[in-house]
Scaffold this active site. Structure first.
Site, PDB file in Angstrom:
ATOM      1  N   GLU A 249       8.741 -11.984   4.386  1.00  0.00           N
ATOM      2  CA  GLU A 249       8.338 -12.543   5.257  1.00  0.00           C
ATOM      3  C   GLU A 249       6.355 -11.923   5.334  1.00  0.00           C
ATOM      4  OE1 GLU A 249       8.834 -14.865   8.519  1.00  0.00           O
ATOM      5  OE2 GLU A 249      10.127 -14.900   7.201  1.00  0.00           O
TER       6      GLU A 249
ATOM      7  N   GLU B 138      16.299 -20.709   7.887  1.00  0.00           N
ATOM      8  CA  GLU B 138      15.943 -19.659   8.787  1.00  0.00           C
ATOM      9  C   GLU B 138      14.211 -20.281  10.536  1.00  0.00           C
ATOM     10  OE1 GLU B 138      12.696 -16.218  10.051  1.00  0.00           O
ATOM     11  OE2 GLU B 138      11.966 -18.098   8.851  1.00  0.00           O
ATOM     12  N   GLU B 139      14.255 -20.877   9.191  1.00  0.00           N
ATOM     13  CA  GLU B 139      12.924 -21.913  10.757  1.00  0.00           C
ATOM     14  C   GLU B 139      13.309 -22.664  11.372  1.00  0.00           C
ATOM     15  OE1 GLU B 139      10.045 -21.174  10.241  1.00  0.00           O
ATOM     16  OE2 GLU B 139       9.154 -20.265   8.790  1.00  0.00           O
TER      17      GLU B 139
ATOM     18  N   HIS C  30      14.498 -16.721   3.185  1.00  0.00           N
ATOM     19  CA  HIS C  30      15.089 -17.537   3.255  1.00  0.00           C
ATOM     20  C   HIS C  30      14.256 -19.193   2.656  1.00  0.00           C
ATOM     21  CE1 HIS C  30      10.899 -18.985   5.328  1.00  0.00           C
ATOM     22  NE2 HIS C  30      11.375 -17.850   5.841  1.00  0.00           N
TER      23      HIS C  30
ATOM     24  N   HIS D  89       3.300 -21.696   8.391  1.00  0.00           N
ATOM     25  CA  HIS D  89       3.361 -23.094   9.109  1.00  0.00           C
ATOM     26  C   HIS D  89       2.253 -23.503   9.821  1.00  0.00           C
ATOM     27  CE1 HIS D  89       7.093 -20.634  11.343  1.00  0.00           C
ATOM     28  NE2 HIS D  89       6.561 -20.944   9.772  1.00  0.00           N
TER      29      HIS D  89
ATOM     30  N   ASP E 109      13.990 -22.064   2.956  1.00  0.00           N
ATOM     31  CA  ASP E 109      13.312 -23.365   3.741  1.00  0.00           C
ATOM     32  C   ASP E 109      12.209 -23.365   4.231  1.00  0.00           C
ATOM     33  OD1 ASP E 109      15.056 -21.384   5.845  1.00  0.00           O
ATOM     34  OD2 ASP E 109      14.531 -22.676   7.303  1.00  0.00           O
TER      35      ASP E 109
HETATM   36 ZN   LIG Z   1      10.070 -16.974   7.418  1.00  0.00          ZN
END
Ligand SMILES: [Zn+2]
Length: 367
Positions: free
Chosen positions: A155, A130-131, A71, A341, A73
């Protein structure tokens, strides 16, 4: 080389709220330089911002043997974090927003392809949003622009192959009451008391769900959570309304509707006991999980290449959408999900480089 690609990717701010056009342009350019065909699948998000899913292919086909999926983003970052868009190496770690989630995997996939010679058709798929709820991947699952036999979804898993994931479902429950002065409760009906009775039933449902065991997961059953509740307008008023969120993470062998059916049965029971009971259910998400068999060639290949035994996760990934496109899917990538994150997100250099090698071997063996 791989570090330079990652630095380029991190330099492009691709927080989910922004358009991902800039990073897509960069990826298109890199993929074309590798001789790939590129196809854009644009859409506008719920705020009217242009988003693009990008599919790049080694051959002009509708079906590929292997897809590597990353992804584009990232989650937002603290503006005071100077390294966020300026990849910085320290003690064998590369710091920056998206370094592990999931630009590291993308850099590894591009590097792997530079060093591999696939015979059968291969795709690199770059998704948007995705997020914020796997939005881009869901668009691809709806329109099915490609069929995929095997897919490796990036991931941060510390290079542990993940062959199954729980689903994710969300509903808002709105219980109605009738406001009245709290000195005269008989004149109204408290939505908070009603919601409390329903929530009691949901707690029993959570216990009941433990019966349906799926040993590969931790915890090995569907879990349920009421994370938010809000009701009433003042301490001396019977609440006219009470809302709460119900979230559940179904094991992949159980349909997402199962918990909804149990919720509706609980509401029906409450209505039997209290004919005035009123309740609305707004089910906004029903993301299915996925499971790929332990004896899948992809799982075995990735176990061998990494030396790590395959496992499962209790959260949603784009692997479920890849399954809709026909793929046996495995989630894997460099970096630790616990570092994602966060301010100070990083990917270890050795894992990043190993990931490129694992992906190169996967391309070589499957294509
Ligand atoms: Zn991710």
């Amino acid at each position: 080389m791989i570090k330079a690609i990652l630095a380029d990717l991190v330099r492009i701010d691709s927080v989910s709220s922004r358009s991902n056009a800039e990073i897509v342009e960069y990826l298109e350019r890199r993929c074309r330089a590798l001789g790939l065909i590129t196809r854009r699948f644009p859409y506008s998000d719920e705020h009217g911002v242009e988003k693009i899913n990008l599919i790049t292919l080694t051959q002009d086909v509708e079906e590929v043997e292997l897809a590597l999926v990353g992804h584009t983003d990232t989650v937002p970052y603290d503006p005071n974090w100077a390294e966020a868009t300026n990849l910085t190496e320290r003690d064998g770690k590369l710091y920056g927003r998206g370094a592990c989630d999931t630009k590291g995997f993308i850099a590894a996939a591009l590097t792997a392809l530079e060093n591999a010679r696939p015979g059968k058709p291969l795709a690199l798929i770059f998704t948007a949003d995705e997020e914020v709820g796997l939005v881009g991947a869901k668009k691809l699952a709806q329109t099915k622009p490609l069929r995929v036999r095997y897919s490796i979804v990036g991931e941060p898993t510390s290079l542990k192959p993940i062959r199954a994931g729980k689903g994710y479902s969300l509903a808002e429950v709105i219980v109605k009451g009738r406001e009245a002065h709290s000195a005269y409760p008989a004149l109204g009906a408290s939505a908070v008391f009603r919601a409390a009775r329903l929530i009691n039933r949901l707690e029993s449902i959570a216990t009941q769900l433990r019966q349906d065991q799926h040993a590969a997961f931790d915890p090995p059953y569907t879990t349920l959570n009421i994370g938010l509740i809000h009701g009433g307008s003042a301490k001396n008023v019977l609440a006219g309304e009470c809302r709460f969120t119900l979230e559940w993470r179904p094991v992949p062998t159980q349909s997402s509707e199962h918990v909804l059916e149990l919720l509706n049965a609980a509401i029906a029971e409450e209505m039997k006991a209290d004919p005035d009971f009123q309740c609305l259910v707004d089910a906004s998400r029903q993301d299915t999980g996925f499971e790929t068999a332990t004896d899948s060639p992809l799982v075995q290949l990735l176990e061998q290449a990494t030396g790590n035994e395959a496992g499962t996760v209790a959260f949603g990934t784009e692997a479920a959408q890849m399954k809709v496109l026909g793929a046996e899917a495995v989630v894997i990538g460099p970096g630790d999900i616990r570092e994602a994150h966060r301010t100070g997100e990083f990917v270890p250099v050795n894992e990043l480089e190993r990931c490129a090698e694992v992906l190169r071997q996967s391309i070589q063996q499957l294509c």
